[in-house]
Write an enzyme that holds these catalytic residues in place. Structure first.
Site, PDB file in Angstrom:
ATOM      1  N   LYS A  22       0.845  -1.198   0.000  1.00 37.19           N
ATOM      2  CA  LYS A  22       0.000   0.000   0.000  1.00 37.19           C
ATOM      3  C   LYS A  22       0.883   1.254   0.000  1.00 37.19           C
ATOM      4  O   LYS A  22       0.668   2.182  -0.784  1.00 37.19           O
ATOM      5  CB  LYS A  22      -0.896   0.000   1.237  1.00 37.19           C
ATOM      6  CG  LYS A  22      -1.464   1.356   1.625  1.00 37.19           C
ATOM      7  CD  LYS A  22      -2.299   1.316   2.867  1.00 37.19           C
ATOM      8  CE  LYS A  22      -1.573   1.591   4.144  1.00 37.19           C
ATOM      9  NZ  LYS A  22      -1.298   3.000   4.441  1.00 37.19           N
ATOM     10  N   ASN A  23       1.898   1.249   0.850  1.00 32.04           N
ATOM     11  CA  ASN A  23       2.704   2.465   1.005  1.00 32.04           C
ATOM     12  C   ASN A  23       3.699   2.673  -0.129  1.00 32.04           C
ATOM     13  O   ASN A  23       4.327   3.724  -0.213  1.00 32.04           O
ATOM     14  CB  ASN A  23       3.410   2.482   2.368  1.00 32.04           C
ATOM     15  CG  ASN A  23       2.401   2.645   3.494  1.00 32.04           C
ATOM     16  OD1 ASN A  23       1.234   2.964   3.244  1.00 32.04           O
ATOM     17  ND2 ASN A  23       2.833   2.406   4.713  1.00 32.04           N
ATOM     18  N   CYS A 117      -5.142  12.259  12.515  1.00 35.57           N
ATOM     19  CA  CYS A 117      -5.815  10.959  12.492  1.00 35.57           C
ATOM     20  C   CYS A 117      -5.627  10.372  13.890  1.00 35.57           C
ATOM     21  O   CYS A 117      -5.006  10.979  14.756  1.00 35.57           O
ATOM     22  CB  CYS A 117      -5.245  10.068  11.401  1.00 35.57           C
ATOM     23  SG  CYS A 117      -3.720   9.294  11.842  1.00 35.57           S
ATOM     24  N   ARG A 122      -0.071  14.565  12.790  1.00 33.49           N
ATOM     25  CA  ARG A 122       0.468  14.284  11.452  1.00 33.49           C
ATOM     26  C   ARG A 122       0.425  15.510  10.524  1.00 33.49           C
ATOM     27  O   ARG A 122      -0.203  15.519   9.487  1.00 33.49           O
ATOM     28  CB  ARG A 122      -0.243  13.092  10.832  1.00 33.49           C
ATOM     29  CG  ARG A 122      -0.075  11.853  11.695  1.00 33.49           C
ATOM     30  CD  ARG A 122      -0.679  10.619  11.114  1.00 33.49           C
ATOM     31  NE  ARG A 122       0.089  10.140   9.962  1.00 33.49           N
ATOM     32  CZ  ARG A 122      -0.304   9.095   9.242  1.00 33.49           C
ATOM     33  NH1 ARG A 122      -1.431   8.489   9.519  1.00 33.49           N
ATOM     34  NH2 ARG A 122       0.427   8.697   8.209  1.00 33.49           N
ATOM     35  N   ASP A 305       5.123   0.916  12.182  1.00 32.43           N
ATOM     36  CA  ASP A 305       3.963   0.165  11.664  1.00 32.43           C
ATOM     37  C   ASP A 305       3.941  -1.284  12.134  1.00 32.43           C
ATOM     38  O   ASP A 305       2.960  -1.990  11.886  1.00 32.43           O
ATOM     39  CB  ASP A 305       3.944   0.197  10.130  1.00 32.43           C
ATOM     40  CG  ASP A 305       3.618   1.573   9.621  1.00 32.43           C
ATOM     41  OD1 ASP A 305       3.762   1.817   8.407  1.00 32.43           O
ATOM     42  OD2 ASP A 305       3.241   2.438  10.433  1.00 32.43           O
ATOM     43  N   ARG A 397      -8.315  -0.796   4.838  1.00 29.41           N
ATOM     44  CA  ARG A 397      -7.507   0.241   4.178  1.00 29.41           C
ATOM     45  C   ARG A 397      -6.172  -0.327   3.718  1.00 29.41           C
ATOM     46  O   ARG A 397      -5.593   0.168   2.754  1.00 29.41           O
ATOM     47  CB  ARG A 397      -7.206   1.382   5.150  1.00 29.41           C
ATOM     48  CG  ARG A 397      -8.415   2.033   5.733  1.00 29.41           C
ATOM     49  CD  ARG A 397      -8.039   3.258   6.470  1.00 29.41           C
ATOM     50  NE  ARG A 397      -7.204   4.119   5.623  1.00 29.41           N
ATOM     51  CZ  ARG A 397      -6.938   5.380   5.900  1.00 29.41           C
ATOM     52  NH1 ARG A 397      -7.412   5.909   6.983  1.00 29.41           N
ATOM     53  NH2 ARG A 397      -6.195   6.098   5.105  1.00 29.41           N
TER      54      ARG A 397
HETATM   55  C1  EPZ Z   1       4.162   7.072   6.261  1.00 27.84           C
HETATM   56  O1  EPZ Z   1       3.312   8.064   6.818  1.00 27.84           O
HETATM   57  C2  EPZ Z   1       3.314   5.811   6.186  1.00 27.84           C
HETATM   58  N1  EPZ Z   1       2.174   6.048   5.302  1.00 27.84           N
HETATM   59  C3  EPZ Z   1       2.849   5.430   7.589  1.00 27.84           C
HETATM   60  O2  EPZ Z   1       2.126   4.196   7.473  1.00 27.84           O
HETATM   61  C4  EPZ Z   1       4.073   5.205   8.457  1.00 27.84           C
HETATM   62  O3  EPZ Z   1       3.638   4.912   9.780  1.00 27.84           O
HETATM   63  C5  EPZ Z   1       4.933   6.474   8.466  1.00 27.84           C
HETATM   64  O4  EPZ Z   1       5.286   6.831   7.114  1.00 27.84           O
HETATM   65  C6  EPZ Z   1       6.216   6.304   9.258  1.00 27.84           C
HETATM   66  O5  EPZ Z   1       6.947   5.244   8.738  1.00 27.84           O
HETATM   67  C7  EPZ Z   1       2.364   6.032   3.960  1.00 27.84           C
HETATM   68  O6  EPZ Z   1       3.464   5.823   3.471  1.00 27.84           O
HETATM   69  C8  EPZ Z   1       1.156   6.275   3.116  1.00 27.84           C
HETATM   70  P1  EPZ Z   1       5.926  10.630   8.259  1.00 27.84           P
HETATM   71  P2  EPZ Z   1       3.778   9.607   6.797  1.00 27.84           P
HETATM   72  O7  EPZ Z   1       5.713  11.859   7.451  1.00 27.84           O
HETATM   73  O8  EPZ Z   1       4.645   9.855   5.635  1.00 27.84           O
HETATM   74  C9  EPZ Z   1       6.063  14.064  11.517  1.00 27.84           C
HETATM   75  C10 EPZ Z   1       0.376   2.722   7.827  1.00 27.84           C
HETATM   76  O9  EPZ Z   1      -0.004   2.161   8.866  1.00 27.84           O
HETATM   77  N2  EPZ Z   1       5.900  14.992  10.396  1.00 27.84           N
HETATM   78  O10 EPZ Z   1       7.150   9.806   7.994  1.00 27.84           O
HETATM   79  O11 EPZ Z   1       2.557  10.437   6.973  1.00 27.84           O
HETATM   80  C11 EPZ Z   1       4.837  13.192  11.740  1.00 27.84           C
HETATM   81  O12 EPZ Z   1       3.895  13.868  12.555  1.00 27.84           O
HETATM   82  C12 EPZ Z   1       0.739   4.185   7.863  1.00 27.84           C
HETATM   83  O13 EPZ Z   1       0.525   2.154   6.705  1.00 27.84           O
HETATM   84  C13 EPZ Z   1       5.899  16.356  10.645  1.00 27.84           C
HETATM   85  O14 EPZ Z   1       6.018  16.793  11.787  1.00 27.84           O
HETATM   86  O15 EPZ Z   1       4.661   9.685   8.109  1.00 27.84           O
HETATM   87  C14 EPZ Z   1       5.418  11.970  12.410  1.00 27.84           C
HETATM   88  O16 EPZ Z   1       5.551  12.238  13.795  1.00 27.84           O
HETATM   89  C15 EPZ Z   1       0.481   4.807   9.227  1.00 27.84           C
HETATM   90  N3  EPZ Z   1       5.746  17.223   9.619  1.00 27.84           N
HETATM   91  C16 EPZ Z   1       6.801  11.833  11.787  1.00 27.84           C
HETATM   92  O17 EPZ Z   1       7.088  13.115  11.195  1.00 27.84           O
HETATM   93  C17 EPZ Z   1       5.614  16.781   8.318  1.00 27.84           C
HETATM   94  O18 EPZ Z   1       5.503  17.611   7.398  1.00 27.84           O
HETATM   95  C18 EPZ Z   1       6.901  10.783  10.690  1.00 27.84           C
HETATM   96  O19 EPZ Z   1       5.834  11.027   9.800  1.00 27.84           O
HETATM   97  C19 EPZ Z   1       5.622  15.389   8.076  1.00 27.84           C
HETATM   98  C20 EPZ Z   1       5.775  14.517   9.134  1.00 27.84           C
END
Ligand code: EPZ
Length: 417
Positions: A22-23, A117, A122, A305, A397
């Site tokens: 998915k990711n 969420c 996020r 995850d 999902r």
């Molecule tokens: C991706 O989400 C994955 N989703 C998530 O999988 C996964 O948990 C996550 O990466 C971490 O590995 C997809 O790829 C679609 P991040 P993402 O941006 O990109 C902070 C699942 O279960 N942050 O790496 O949204 C954020 O709040 C899902 O399949 C900011 O502060 O995660 C978090 O604390 C859940 N500002 C950390 O960084 C930003 O602009 C990591 O988030 C972006 C992120």
């Protein structure tokens, strides 16, 4: 609302085939906006987030020529709109992945700001900062991100926090920008390496994906994308843990063992027997489970995850384990539900202290997010008696045909409308 009902206590045995990730597929689908032609994707998982992303692309004007089994043919030449509406974005945060491609191709984008969420606020501030670094004007009006730019210009972008979709968004935007872009403190997830590889096959010039510095030379256009989606490493690990918690023996096939290395290490420390092939992993519950500590971390560290699923395994281990969640601020909601099944878990800030118990008892529980749902299903498979999991739309999902795959492994599991 659908519920999943599990009669636990049956050791899982047999082979399960892993679906596409998915990711990995979500950024690739967004990347089709960068091209103008027929994009062909195979090994696409039939999960709700994928159909949502395809609906969004169709809303932008793309033509879905084909979507049968695991194959998608999407013609992006007809895309003319640059707005992603709230009703679509609010159901899937990853819709923000269209921002970079829309700015790169059309010089403008209007995308609803994804809300928080269950697992955390996020924000996407780092995505937006990156687009500003590339010269875009980014405003926030009435809950929508409005971006405009004549032409994106290459720049140096530093991510103060490692962000997976932030890295993907900026990589896609920079692919068609003028000049060189350097992304620093980039995410190294396999899905990022895969995206770079597929964009390069379409004519992009991206180096360094998989390291924390990615260098992109902008090009004038990309050819249509054609690829076979990477196997889902989180699905892979989920079935490995299912074998361990049910005292069974399961082989996962069509997977990439090196993408779950950190989980393999921790499961072996917990006494689980794991044998890896080139594209398969055999997991056997060989000894009583031992408590081990984990701390989640961006790749190649222990993935957030896997945290919920691993917690389920630790509730059945002998001893006490500390599970520290460093990526998201609220990703322990499954703990209270596991507690209803007899698990002994105390949350102290970002750490869950799990004291193992000989067995869990079936109970009615509620899913709160995608991976929490998986952890509750795993607990139901291990527990004595019946577990009823509500709000299972979360599981749909990101896991393709989970009940079917588990039933094939011998689980007594069904869905009730
Ligand atoms: C991706 O989400 C994955 N989703 C998530 O999988 C996964 O948990 C996550 O990466 C971490 O590995 C997809 O790829 C679609 P991040 P993402 O941006 O990109 C902070 C699942 O279960 N942050 O790496 O949204 C954020 O709040 C899902 O399949 C900011 O502060 O995660 C978090 O604390 C859940 N500002 C950390 O960084 C930003 O602009 C990591 O988030 C972006 C992120």
């Amino acid at each position: 609302m659908d519920k999943i009902i599990v009669e636990g206590g049956i050791p899982l045995k047999g082979t399960v085939t892993i679906s596409g990730s998915k990711n990995a597929v979500l950024p690739i689908l967004a990347a089709t906006i960068l091209t103008s032609g027929k994009n062909e994707l195979e090994n696409v998982p039939r999960v709700r987030d994928v159909t949502t992303m395809i609906e969004l692309l169709q809303d932008l004007g793309a033509e879905l020529d084909f979507f049968e089994k695991d194959k998608v043919v999407l013609d992006s030449s007809s895309i003319y709109k640059t707005e992603a509406p709230y009703d679509l974005v609010s159901t899937m945060r990853a819709s923000c992945l269209v921002l970079g491609p829309l700015l790169a191709r059309f010089g403008k984008a209007r995308v609803s700001l994804p809300g928080g969420c269950a697992i955390g606020a996020r924000p996407i501030n780092l995505h937006l900062k990156g687009f500003r670094d590339l010269g875009a004007e980014i405003d926030l009006n009435n809950g929508y991100i409005e971006g405009t730019v004549k032409k994106l210009k290459g720049a140096r972008v530093f991510f103060d926090t490692v962000t997976v979709t932030g890295t993907a968004n900026l990589m896609m935007a920079a692919s068609l920008a003028e000049g060189e872009t350097i992304l620093e403190n980039s995410a190294k997830e396999p899905e990022i390496v895969f995206l770079a590889e597929i964009l390069n096959r379409a004519g992009a010039k991206i180096e360094g994906a998989g390291s924390d510095t990615i260098i992109i030379q902008g090009v004038s256009s990309l050819k249509p994308i054609s690829c076979r989606i990477l196997p889902d490493r989180i699905e892979t690990g989920t079935y490995m843990i299912a074998a361990a918690v049910t005292e069974g023996e399961v082989e996962v096939v069509n997977c990439v063992p090196e993408h779950v290395e950190s989980l393999i290490q921790k499961m072996r420390e917990a006494g689980v027997e794991i044998v890896c092939g080139a594209s398969s992993i055999k997991t056997k519950h060989a000894n009583p489970l031992l408590s081990v500590d984990i701390k989640t971390h961006p790749y190649p560290g222990f993935p957030t995850d896997f945290q919920a699923q691993f917690m389920t395994m630790m509730t059945l281990a002998s001893g006490q384990s500390a599970i520290m969640e460093t990526v998201f601020e609220n990703r322990f909601m499954h703990a209270a539900e596991l507690g209803r099944m007899g698990a002994n878990i105390i949350i102290e800030g970002h750490t869950a202290i799990v004291k193992g118990t000989p067995n869990l008892c079936g109970a009615p529980v509620m899913a709160t997010d995608l991976r929490a749902s998986a952890s509750l299903i795993l607990a139901g498979l291990a527990a004595k008696g019946e577990t009823v999991i509500s709000r299972v739309y979360h599981i749909d999902r990101g896991y393709e045909e989970m009940e079917k795959k588990l039933s094939k492994l011998g689980a007594n599991i069904r869905r009730s409308k």
